[in-house]
Enzyme design. Structure first.
Site, PDB file in Angstrom:
ATOM      1  CB  SER A  28      -0.883   0.007   1.244  1.00 16.29           C
ATOM      2  OG  SER A  28      -1.497   1.262   1.440  1.00 16.29           O
ATOM      3  CE1 TYR A  87      -3.120  -1.581   5.649  1.00 12.12           C
ATOM      4  CE2 TYR A  87      -2.402   0.612   4.983  1.00 12.12           C
ATOM      5  CZ  TYR A  87      -2.961  -0.614   4.669  1.00 12.12           C
ATOM      6  OH  TYR A  87      -3.356  -0.880   3.372  1.00 12.12           O
TER       7      TYR A  87
END
Length: 313
Positions: free
Chosen positions: A159, A185
């Site tokens: 990501s 994350y």
């Protein structure tokens, strides 16, 4: 300086467009998290090209339903379902043990994002455990099956969020400092890229290519259930940040790396919008951070992952 890898496809390309004309008959694939969102679209595209695809998901009923529906819509019978809980290493081991024969394509698609603080029974922070450690154990566990395929591809969904921070080697479980869902994350997504860097080196002689990617910003999936909709200042054009996409567009880079002959020999690389990513520029939500490609970080993470999972190859 090596030339940046490009393809004729881009941010608006769809999974069907990048796989057009590709014949995957006789190829076997696994897509983690293939019951919904990008994983489901990736599964559908690979199956439509003739691949035998196994959806590996925590919810077996949902995976079986997705497999049935994809088989019906593509008129391809070879779509299957199997249970896999990436946060549970015993579940990963059971899945690996149950796999027989070669494996041509592994798409590590499943993941969680910015959830409230949780830890596994072993004490691992849940995003790091699910997104990285579970996939590490799965991929390393399936190494021999990948090698047996002759020219296998591993695709890892990272990501643009990785630019928020590196792997926190000294406190990856947030024991010393308060939990931050976005830093957690970020480290899990940085770990995906570092895995591709190290695995591509270790497994080059085994005929296994490993690449990571940023799929773009897709609001239609369940991944963002813990966050709000985009702010008014969000730029969907991609000029200052990651490109906003629908599901068909979001799966395109995964499918490109999994199946396209245009990138069949590419390995250890991070892609976005169907191209090799540019270096990250602070203030711009695109590109790949230096620390995510650092070979020293990649080796350190590999050693740490072996220690935490108990698997090695």
């Amino acid at each position: 300086m090596t030339e940046r890898i490009t393809t004729p496809f881009g941010a608006q390309s769809t999974a069907d467009e990048v796989i057009a004309g590709v014949d995957l008959t006789g190829r076997r694939a696994i897509v983690t998290g293939g019951a919904g969102g990008l994983g489901r679209e990736t599964t559908r595209a690979l199956a439509s090209a003739g691949a035998d695809v196994t959806i590996a998901a925590r919810d077996l009923d949902a995976a079986a339903q997705a497999a049935h529906e994809i088989s019906a819509t593509t008129s391809k019978p070879n779509v299957h379902a199997a249970r896999l809980d990436l946060a549970d290493l015993s579940s990963v081991a059971e899945f690996v043990k149950g796999w027989t024969g070669p494996l041509d394509i592994l798409v590590n698609n499943a993941g969680i994002m910015a959830n409230p603080e949780q830890h596994t029974p072993e004490g691992r922070e849940l995003q790091f455990a699910t997104n990285h450690l579970g996939h590490f154990a799965l991929t390393v566990g399936l190494h021999d099956a990948l090698e047996a395929a002759g020219h296998a591809r591993v695709v890892v969904l990272s990501s643009v969020g990785h630019v928020n921070g590196p792997v926190r080697f000294d406190d990856f479980d947030f024991v010393k400092e308060p939990y931050n869902p976005w830093l957690a994350y970020a480290q899990s997504k940085t770990a995906h890229i570092l895995f591709a860097v190290e695995a591509s080196k270790r497994w080059a002689a085994d005929g296994i290519v490993v690449n990571a990617l940023n799929p773009g910003r897709i609001w239609e999936t369940n991944l963002g259930r813990h966050i709000d909709a985009p702010p008014p200042t969000f730029d969907p054009s991609g000029k200052t940040g990651v490109v906003e996409k629908n599901i068909a567009q979001g799966a395109a880079t995964s499918v490109l790396l999994a199946a396209s002959p245009l990138v069949e020999d590419v390995t250890g690389t991070y892609f976005e919008d169907c191209q090799e990513a540019e270096p990250f520029i602070p203030g711009v939500r695109r590109g790949v951070a230096d620390y995510a490609l650092d070979p020293g970080n990649a080796r350190r993470l590999w050693d740490l992952s072996i220690e935490l999972t108990g698997v090695s190859k």
